[in-house]
Design an enzyme around this catalytic site. Sequence first.
Site, short mmCIF file in Angstrom:
data_model
loop_
_atom_site.label_atom_id
_atom_site.label_comp_id
_atom_site.label_asym_id
_atom_site.label_seq_id
_atom_site.Cartn_x
_atom_site.Cartn_y
_atom_site.Cartn_z
N HIS A 124 5.06 -5.84 -3.66
CA HIS A 124 3.85 -6.66 -3.54
C HIS A 124 4.22 -8.14 -3.46
CE1 HIS A 124 0.69 -3.63 -4.14
NE2 HIS A 124 1.49 -3.07 -5.04
N GLU B 179 2.52 7.19 -6.90
CA GLU B 179 1.20 6.55 -6.89
C GLU B 179 0.53 6.84 -5.55
OE1 GLU B 179 2.32 2.74 -9.79
OE2 GLU B 179 2.28 2.47 -7.61
N HIS C 225 -0.32 3.67 -3.34
CA HIS C 225 0.65 2.62 -3.06
C HIS C 225 1.43 2.91 -1.78
CE1 HIS C 225 3.68 -0.50 -4.43
NE2 HIS C 225 4.38 0.17 -3.54
#
Length: 229
Positions: A147, A210, A213
Site C-alpha cells: 500500500h 485476505e 487485498h
Amino acid sequence: MQIARLRAPIALIALCGCLPASPPAARPAPSVNTEEIAVAPDAVADTLLAEVKSLDSTIVVELRYATLNNFTGAPLPGYLANRAYLRKEAASALARVQRDLRGQGLGIKIFDAYRPVRATLAMVDWTEREHRPDLLKDGYIASRSRHNLGLAVDLTLIDAVTHRELEMGTPFDTFSAAAHTANASGEPAANRQKLMAAMEREGFVNYDQEWWHFSFAVPNPLRFDRPIR
C-alpha cells in the site's frame, strides 16, 4: 519388421496428442512485506499517483483508516480525506475492472488504496501496544506494505445501483483463517472468485490470506509518505 518398430512411436505420439495440456502454474501471492525501498519526496508522489475516482467516478470509496471504523479504533496518521490514490498504472487497470463489472450490474467499493508510510508505522505501533505481535508474524499486518507503494488496493464487490456489499463471508480486516480467499463456501466463495477473476484479468494478484487485498506490479516501485488530502 520395420513397420512393427514404427508403430510404437506413432501410437505414443497419438496418445500424447490426446492428453489435456497441463494448466499454467498459478502465480504466487506476493509476500506481505516489500523490500527496503527509499521513501520518495512528496513531489515525486504527486507525479506518479492518480486519484482513482478521477478515472471512474462510479467507483465507491470508503477509506476505513480515515475513520474510527477500523481495527485500531482511530483514524491513522496521513489519512486526511476520503480519497483513494494508486500508481497511475494500477489506477487505470482498476478503472478497467470497474468497467468490466458494470456489465454484470456490479461495481467496486475501496476500503484502502495508497497508504502513507506513517500510517503503516502506526499500525505496527498498535500491535505493540495491544501485545499482538502475531498479526505481524502471521502476515495480517505488514511493516513495509505494498500500500505504501501505491500498488495495493483493498476492496469488495457491490451492487452497482444500490451500493449494497455482496456477501463475502467475513468483514474487511478480519484477522483469521476465515478471511483466507479459499476458505469460503456457497455464495461468499462464488463472490470471492468473481472479484478475483475480474481483478486478475487486469493484472492484479490476490494475497491469499485476505480476500479483499490485491497487488499490481510496476518496474522500480517507490515508497511514499505523502498525506492523503
